[in-house]
Write an enzyme that holds these catalytic residues in place. Structure first.
Site, mmCIF file in Angstrom:
data_model
loop_
_atom_site.group_PDB
_atom_site.id
_atom_site.type_symbol
_atom_site.label_atom_id
_atom_site.label_comp_id
_atom_site.label_asym_id
_atom_site.label_seq_id
_atom_site.Cartn_x
_atom_site.Cartn_y
_atom_site.Cartn_z
ATOM 1 N N HIS A 163 -58.834 -38.113 112.743
ATOM 2 C CA HIS A 163 -59.340 -39.271 113.503
ATOM 3 C C HIS A 163 -60.510 -39.851 112.706
ATOM 4 O O HIS A 163 -60.333 -40.257 111.558
ATOM 5 C CB HIS A 163 -59.709 -38.771 114.904
ATOM 6 C CG HIS A 163 -59.979 -39.832 115.933
ATOM 7 N ND1 HIS A 163 -59.702 -41.154 115.748
ATOM 8 C CD2 HIS A 163 -60.511 -39.726 117.188
ATOM 9 C CE1 HIS A 163 -60.044 -41.833 116.836
ATOM 10 N NE2 HIS A 163 -60.557 -40.991 117.723
ATOM 11 N N ASP A 212 -59.539 -46.300 107.701
ATOM 12 C CA ASP A 212 -60.395 -45.365 106.971
ATOM 13 C C ASP A 212 -60.175 -45.368 105.470
ATOM 14 O O ASP A 212 -60.919 -44.728 104.734
ATOM 15 C CB ASP A 212 -60.175 -43.943 107.504
ATOM 16 C CG ASP A 212 -60.671 -43.806 108.920
ATOM 17 O OD1 ASP A 212 -61.786 -44.279 109.185
ATOM 18 O OD2 ASP A 212 -59.951 -43.252 109.764
ATOM 19 N N HIS A 242 -50.559 -44.042 110.770
ATOM 20 C CA HIS A 242 -51.192 -44.271 112.062
ATOM 21 C C HIS A 242 -50.176 -44.052 113.158
ATOM 22 O O HIS A 242 -48.994 -44.383 112.976
ATOM 23 C CB HIS A 242 -51.748 -45.706 112.146
ATOM 24 C CG HIS A 242 -52.781 -45.864 113.189
ATOM 25 N ND1 HIS A 242 -52.468 -46.088 114.513
ATOM 26 C CD2 HIS A 242 -54.136 -45.786 113.129
ATOM 27 C CE1 HIS A 242 -53.584 -46.162 115.204
ATOM 28 N NE2 HIS A 242 -54.612 -45.971 114.395
HETATM 29 N N1 CMC Z 1 -49.686 -38.591 104.228
HETATM 30 C C1 CMC Z 1 -48.460 -38.049 104.052
HETATM 31 N N2 CMC Z 1 -47.528 -37.958 105.008
HETATM 32 C C2 CMC Z 1 -47.865 -38.429 106.219
HETATM 33 C C3 CMC Z 1 -49.118 -39.009 106.491
HETATM 34 C C4 CMC Z 1 -50.043 -39.080 105.423
HETATM 35 N N3 CMC Z 1 -51.248 -39.611 105.614
HETATM 36 N N4 CMC Z 1 -49.171 -39.390 107.784
HETATM 37 C C5 CMC Z 1 -48.000 -39.065 108.305
HETATM 38 N N5 CMC Z 1 -47.200 -38.476 107.368
HETATM 39 C C6 CMC Z 1 -45.804 -38.048 107.531
HETATM 40 C C7 CMC Z 1 -45.732 -36.729 108.316
HETATM 41 O O1 CMC Z 1 -45.748 -35.607 107.454
HETATM 42 C C8 CMC Z 1 -44.424 -36.909 109.035
HETATM 43 O O2 CMC Z 1 -43.393 -36.665 108.106
HETATM 44 P P1 CMC Z 1 -42.010 -35.954 108.592
HETATM 45 O O3 CMC Z 1 -41.377 -36.944 109.519
HETATM 46 O O4 CMC Z 1 -41.256 -35.717 107.349
HETATM 47 O O5 CMC Z 1 -42.430 -34.690 109.296
HETATM 48 C C9 CMC Z 1 -44.376 -38.389 109.361
HETATM 49 O O6 CMC Z 1 -45.172 -39.020 108.346
HETATM 50 C C10 CMC Z 1 -44.936 -38.738 110.732
HETATM 51 O O7 CMC Z 1 -46.249 -38.189 110.821
HETATM 52 P P2 CMC Z 1 -46.900 -37.633 112.151
HETATM 53 O O8 CMC Z 1 -47.936 -36.618 111.796
HETATM 54 O O9 CMC Z 1 -45.822 -37.206 113.110
HETATM 55 O O10 CMC Z 1 -47.554 -38.955 112.703
HETATM 56 P P3 CMC Z 1 -48.653 -39.042 113.813
HETATM 57 O O11 CMC Z 1 -48.446 -40.330 114.492
HETATM 58 O O12 CMC Z 1 -48.650 -37.816 114.658
HETATM 59 O O13 CMC Z 1 -49.999 -39.014 112.990
HETATM 60 C C11 CMC Z 1 -51.912 -39.661 111.811
HETATM 61 C C12 CMC Z 1 -50.802 -40.102 112.762
HETATM 62 C C13 CMC Z 1 -52.927 -40.792 111.662
HETATM 63 C C14 CMC Z 1 -52.640 -38.448 112.395
HETATM 64 C C15 CMC Z 1 -51.275 -39.301 110.443
HETATM 65 O O14 CMC Z 1 -50.645 -40.437 109.876
HETATM 66 C C16 CMC Z 1 -52.302 -38.723 109.472
HETATM 67 O O15 CMC Z 1 -52.540 -37.514 109.488
HETATM 68 N N6 CMC Z 1 -52.918 -39.585 108.594
HETATM 69 C C17 CMC Z 1 -53.956 -39.113 107.701
HETATM 70 C C18 CMC Z 1 -55.267 -39.035 108.468
HETATM 71 C C19 CMC Z 1 -55.855 -40.394 108.728
HETATM 72 O O16 CMC Z 1 -55.928 -41.239 107.864
HETATM 73 N N7 CMC Z 1 -56.336 -40.584 109.962
HETATM 74 C C20 CMC Z 1 -56.997 -41.826 110.388
HETATM 75 C C21 CMC Z 1 -56.206 -42.578 111.390
HETATM 76 S S1 CMC Z 1 -56.803 -44.250 111.663
HETATM 77 C C22 CMC Z 1 -58.378 -44.107 112.315
HETATM 78 C C23 CMC Z 1 -58.506 -43.216 113.480
HETATM 79 O O17 CMC Z 1 -57.671 -43.187 114.370
HETATM 80 O O18 CMC Z 1 -59.509 -42.525 113.531
#
Ligand code: CMC
Length: 431
Positions: free
Chosen positions: A268, A365, A309
């Site tokens: 986050h 971010d 996201h």
């Molecule tokens: N790098 C590589 N792979 C990713 C990433 C990433 N940053 N984000 C998602 N994926 C992949 C994940 O491994 C999954 O792949 P698979 O379908 O093969 O298992 C797929 O994409 C879907 O990911 P998810 O974890 O199910 O998606 P989510 O909606 O639960 O997570 C998130 C959203 C923001 C937590 C995630 O994209 C992430 O960890 N991003 C990196 C951290 C980040 O930048 N966070 C800031 C978010 S914006 C500001 C805020 O909210 O604070």
């Protein structure tokens, strides 16, 4: 039969039910009447991480994740970032309308005159180790404010709430700057009421011996825009924490401390800090392909921080604005050497099938940390810079929750998969 309904046939019993659809939603409680027999508890939904559950009705922030749209109270983020300022935006988010001139002056006056914190807060800060993470300090000191303002617990009194809202929005930059001054051993700098919200924050951060700190207008404006972009983002993790904890009717300082704690996590608000650490580890543009390969082969363990996201499946509109603004900031500060690595990461990721297929784009971010760093903020302060403006969003959502007749204490259900009833075994009889 009404068109705005959903017909559901329970194949266990052959019975059909008609569930009303309102605003594209069925009420989860309408499923409870679907039972196999009278002793059945009734049907529930299973939605870990709330990926498809609306927990509230809100009039604050609208996001269209597929199109990359973000509006506060109907106003596009691009217009607010271009023409507004942070306190005006905070007023809008909290009150539903942009302030008139008189309302604006009154609002700014009140926020400006609540920036001081009790001297004992300084002593509390002094108790932390020199290397304490500023978010840990912020969680504690925001929570501690509830002990300085015990009347804040009267959350159903709108005047009282208003006062705590002034205090929280006003004191957040003071607490944030104090965490930094503590970590570098500088005396705390007190607020300067003649400066703007962001100008005063820069002053409390960076003033050393000058009698009057001169705020650089480009950096002041950049911070103001970053604050606008971070002010609210509907039902994200920290806002849900604010609403969930606030639903127990605790005072707003305690609820905000919970929201700050939620924001601290690397998935986050901690992501901006994680991005900078990632860029530093990658070290050079040439090593970007190698890093991308590691992300793809890790099965989700190594993430490209600042990408992806839950809601945006398109370029985050906030990231677009920040990317443009970075150039203006780098004209004043030096160009952040990590920018080239970031641009290369973005270029490769946006062409790579892994990221394209999963609709992973830069989020807010990805570029914000580069600006913060160029402005002289230490990396571990980045999530704190997110918490300052998000306070207005948290408070608006908290207030909306309190006034919403549909809301009660947040209390999800579970599917119990543990052991059935069994009898206690004395210690000496256990194998
Ligand atoms: N790098 C590589 N792979 C990713 C990433 C990433 N940053 N984000 C998602 N994926 C992949 C994940 O491994 C999954 O792949 P698979 O379908 O093969 O298992 C797929 O994409 C879907 O990911 P998810 O974890 O199910 O998606 P989510 O909606 O639960 O997570 C998130 C959203 C923001 C937590 C995630 O994209 C992430 O960890 N991003 C990196 C951290 C980040 O930048 N966070 C800031 C978010 S914006 C500001 C805020 O909210 O604070």
């Amino acid at each position: 039969m009404s068109k705005d309904s959903l017909s559901v046939t329970d194949n266990r019993t052959g019975r059909t039910y008609e569930l009303p659809i309102e605003q594209g939603t069925i009420r989860a409680m309408d499923l409870r009447g679907i039972k196999v027999d009278d002793s059945d508890f009734g049907l529930m939904t299973y939605d870990p991480a709330f990926t498809n559950t609306a927990s509230c009705k809100s009039r604050i922030t609208f996001i269209d994740g597929d199109q990359g749209i973000l509006n506060y109270r109907g106003y596009p983020i691009e217009q607010l970032a271009e023409r507004g300022n942070y306190l005006e935006t905070a007023y809008l988010i909290l009150n539903g309308e942009l302030p008139t001139k008189a309302q604006y002056d009154d609002w700014v006056y009140n926020v400006t005159h609540h920036t001081m914190v009790h001297e004992n807060i300084k002593e509390l800060m002094g108790g932390f180790r020199y290397d304490a993470h500023p978010m840990g300090m912020l969680v504690s000191t925001v929570g501690a404010l509830s002990t300085f303002y015990p009347e804040a617990k009267h959350i159903h009194d709108p005047d009282n709430r208003r006062k705590q809202i002034f205090r929280l929005i006003a004191k957040m930059p003071t607490l944030a700057a104090f965490t930094y001054r503590h970590s570098v051993g500088l005396p705390y700098a007190y607020p300067d009421n003649e400066l703007s919200y962001s100008g005063n924050f820069l002053q409390m951060m960076f003033r050393v011996t000058e009698v009057k700190y001169r705020v650089n207008p480009v950096l002041e404006r950049a911070l103001e825009v970053l604050f606008i972009l971070h002010a609210d983002h509907e039902q994200n993790c920290s806002t849900s924490a604010m609403r969930g904890v606030g639903s127990s009717e605790v005072d707003p300082y305690s609820a905000t401390a919970a929201a700050v704690a939620a924001l601290y996590g690397p998935l986050h608000g901690g992501a901006n800090e994680a991005v900078l650490r990632m860029l530093s580890e990658i070290g050079s543009k040439q090593r970007v392909p190698q890093f991308i390969k590691a992300v793809k082969e890790s099965g989700g363990d190594v993430r490209l921080m600042g990408f992806g996201h839950r809601v945006y499946k398109n370029y985050d509109p906030r990231a677009k604005i920040i990317k443009i603004m970075a150039d203006r900031v780098f004209e004043v500060t030096a160009r952040n050497p990590y920018l080239d690595i970031a641009l290369e990461l973005e270029r490769i990721a946006l062409e790579d099938e892994y990221f394209v297929k999963r609709k992973l784009y830069p989020n807010v971010d990805f570029y914000s940390g580069l600006i913060y760093q160029a402005m002289g903020f230490p990396v571990d302060l980045f999530p704190v810079l997110f918490a300052i403006p998000r306070t207005s969003g948290w408070l608006a959502q908290w207030q909306e929750m309190l006034e919403d007749k549909d809301q009660r204490i947040a209390r999800p259900r579970q599917i119990y998969l543990g052991s059935g009833r069994r009898d206690y075994v004395p210690l000496e009889a256990r194998g």
